[in-house]
Design a protein around this motif. Structure first.
Motif, short mmCIF file in Angstrom:
data_model
loop_
_atom_site.label_atom_id
_atom_site.label_comp_id
_atom_site.label_asym_id
_atom_site.label_seq_id
_atom_site.Cartn_x
_atom_site.Cartn_y
_atom_site.Cartn_z
N GLN A 290 67.48 105.22 67.86
CA GLN A 290 68.55 104.68 67.02
C GLN A 290 69.92 105.23 67.39
N ASP A 291 69.94 106.31 68.18
CA ASP A 291 71.22 106.90 68.58
C ASP A 291 71.72 106.40 69.94
N LEU A 292 70.91 105.59 70.62
CA LEU A 292 71.30 105.18 71.97
C LEU A 292 72.54 104.28 71.95
N GLY A 293 72.58 103.34 71.04
CA GLY A 293 73.76 102.48 70.93
C GLY A 293 73.91 101.53 72.11
N ASN A 294 75.16 101.35 72.56
CA ASN A 294 75.46 100.42 73.65
C ASN A 294 76.23 101.14 74.76
N PRO A 295 75.58 102.05 75.44
CA PRO A 295 76.28 102.79 76.49
C PRO A 295 76.52 101.92 77.72
N ALA A 296 77.51 102.32 78.51
CA ALA A 296 77.75 101.67 79.80
C ALA A 296 76.69 102.07 80.81
N ALA A 297 76.14 103.28 80.63
CA ALA A 297 75.11 103.77 81.55
C ALA A 297 74.15 104.68 80.80
N VAL A 298 72.89 104.63 81.19
CA VAL A 298 71.85 105.51 80.67
C VAL A 298 71.31 106.31 81.85
N ILE A 299 71.21 107.63 81.68
CA ILE A 299 70.67 108.48 82.74
C ILE A 299 69.35 109.07 82.28
N LYS A 304 60.35 118.71 84.40
CA LYS A 304 59.25 119.44 85.04
C LYS A 304 57.90 118.89 84.60
N ALA A 305 57.88 117.99 83.64
CA ALA A 305 56.62 117.43 83.14
C ALA A 305 56.82 115.93 82.95
N THR A 306 56.80 115.20 84.05
CA THR A 306 57.20 113.79 84.04
C THR A 306 56.31 112.95 83.13
N LEU A 307 54.99 113.07 83.28
CA LEU A 307 54.09 112.25 82.47
C LEU A 307 54.18 112.61 80.99
N THR A 308 54.26 113.90 80.70
CA THR A 308 54.35 114.34 79.30
C THR A 308 55.64 113.86 78.66
N ASP A 309 56.75 113.98 79.39
CA ASP A 309 58.03 113.54 78.83
C ASP A 309 58.13 112.02 78.76
N LEU A 310 57.45 111.33 79.66
CA LEU A 310 57.41 109.87 79.56
C LEU A 310 56.66 109.44 78.31
N ALA A 311 55.56 110.14 77.99
CA ALA A 311 54.82 109.84 76.75
C ALA A 311 55.71 110.11 75.53
N TRP A 312 56.46 111.21 75.56
CA TRP A 312 57.40 111.52 74.46
C TRP A 312 58.43 110.42 74.30
N LEU A 313 58.97 109.95 75.41
CA LEU A 313 59.98 108.90 75.38
C LEU A 313 59.43 107.62 74.76
N ARG A 314 58.20 107.28 75.12
CA ARG A 314 57.57 106.07 74.57
C ARG A 314 57.24 106.22 73.10
N ARG A 316 58.83 107.73 70.91
CA ARG A 316 60.07 107.60 70.14
C ARG A 316 60.73 106.24 70.26
N GLY A 317 60.12 105.36 71.03
CA GLY A 317 60.69 104.03 71.20
C GLY A 317 61.90 104.00 72.11
N LEU A 318 62.14 105.09 72.83
CA LEU A 318 63.30 105.14 73.71
C LEU A 318 63.12 104.22 74.92
N ASP A 319 61.87 103.99 75.33
CA ASP A 319 61.67 103.07 76.46
C ASP A 319 62.16 101.67 76.11
N ARG A 320 61.85 101.21 74.90
CA ARG A 320 62.30 99.88 74.48
C ARG A 320 63.82 99.85 74.28
N ALA A 321 64.36 100.93 73.75
CA ALA A 321 65.81 100.99 73.54
C ALA A 321 66.56 100.97 74.87
N ILE A 322 66.02 101.66 75.88
CA ILE A 322 66.67 101.68 77.20
C ILE A 322 66.61 100.29 77.84
#
Length: 360
Positions: A290-299, A304-314, A316-322
């Motif tokens: 809900q804090d992502l908003g409408n940025p010009a760019a997302v980074i 160090k834990a790609t799969l674990t952090d990808l699961a965290w991102l999903r 929280r719904g950040l994958d859909r927001a991105i």
């Protein structure tokens, strides 16, 4: 062998790294050949030496302040957290297995010989070595496995300064409490206190410093360092980033809004400092969809834990927001692990960052 000075802290993020950097520059300006040293770093903020070895970013910055090239002897052990109970071990610049909650004491003893050998090599090449401790020397639950604080100071024959952060509050209690928890012989290693990040007129301290000396086994306060904002010197780890989270400034007209996803195990976040300094750019770190908003760019930064952090991102719904922001025209940039997250399929069959066979 070199003369040695060590920065210890009452807690993490007291300012040890910055003050060690400052002393490296001071000694270098006085004509000494000086080098930094930290036996063990726990951080995902890392860099690479000219020889290709990996070490903590803080000691690379300290070497720059000393006017020398970084070398892995300056940080022989780097622990890169992969989770709450496990870290990858980087020994003398190269990956050397993992340390877990169950084997940390045994592993630390094995690493101690490597740490002392690295220090001795470094000490033989320089006039002065500025050492940095980790956390607090009074962490009594961890003292048995100490290879970075007072045990290291004894090996180096270092005079120790104990740093307290007055901006955080409770600095007198932190300094006196640390001394109280040390053994009598350990107290003798502390040569003085440094009160860090003081705002305002030092006269406001009144007779507090003398009262502190009376209650802290006679140790004097040798300096009061003012609060210095916006130094833009790379931090050792992500603790300041987590502590400094606040509402972003309003987006000025005509400025670009850049959102960095604040992954739980974000790596090398100081790489974005240049963007933060760029005129016409608002940089902010985002943890919630809900804090992502409408940025010009997302980074999507490194981790160090790609799969674990990808699961965290999903989760929280950040994958859909991105993806929604991308659909509205935002540029999406992935760096290292973040770049891997942007792919269609991700696998870790050899368990380089977790259990073998993980995939998403």
């Amino acid at each position: 062998m070199a003369r040695a000075l060590m920065m210890l802290g009452t807690h993490s993020n007291a300012g040890k790294s910055l003050l060690a950097t400052a002393f490296c520059r001071i000694f270098a300006r006085k004509g000494f050949r000086v080098a930094p040293f930290k036996a063990q770093n726990m951080s995902n903020n890392a860099g690479v030496t000219p020889e290709g070895g990996e070490m903590g970013r803080a000691q690379i910055v300290q070497a720059e302040a000393a006017g020398i090239y970084a070398h892995t002897d300056m940080n022989p052990v780097l622990l890169k957290p992969e989770g709450n109970r496990r870290s990858q071990v980087v020994l003398n610049g190269k990956i050397d297995g993992r340390i877990e909650a169950g084997n940390w004491l045994e592993t630390k003893e094995r690493l101690w010989g490597e740490v002392t050998a690295a220090y001795d090599r470094l000490s033989s090449r320089y006039d002065v070595v500025v050492l940095e401790g980790a956390g607090s020397p009074a962490e009594i639950n961890l003292k048995a496995g100490d290879i970075v604080n007072l045990r290291m100071a004894r090996h180096a024959g270092a005079s120790c300064l104990l740093v307290g952060d007055i901006d955080r509050g409770g600095v007198f209690a932190a300094l006196a409490g640390t001394m109280l928890l040390l053994e009598p012989a350990e107290r003798l290693q502390i040569g003085g206190f440094l009160v860090n990040r003081f705002r305002g007129d030092p006269a406001l301290l009144g007779d507090g410093l003398e009262m502190l000396r009376e209650r802290a086994f006679g140790v004097p306060t040798l300096g009061v360092i003012p609060y210095l904002p916006d130094l833009r010197i790379a931090d050792e780890d992500a603790v300041p980033l987590e502590r400094g989270q606040s509402a972003p400034a309003p987006l000025a007209e005509g400025h670009l809004d850049v959102a960095v996803i604040h992954l739980p195990r974000i790596a090398n976040f100081d790489e974005f400092d240049a963007l933060d300094l760029e005129p016409g750019v608002r940089l902010r770190y985002v943890e919630r969809a809900q804090d992502l908003g409408n940025p010009a760019a997302v980074i999507l930064p490194g981790t160090k834990a790609t799969l674990t952090d990808l699961a965290w991102l999903r989760e929280r719904g950040l994958d859909r927001a991105i993806l929604a922001a991308y659909g509205r025209g935002a540029q999406v940039v992935g760096i290292c692990g973040g770049y891997q997250m942007a792919g269609e399929w991700l696998a870790d069959p050899l368990g380089m960052e977790g259990a073998p066979g993980g995939q998403a």
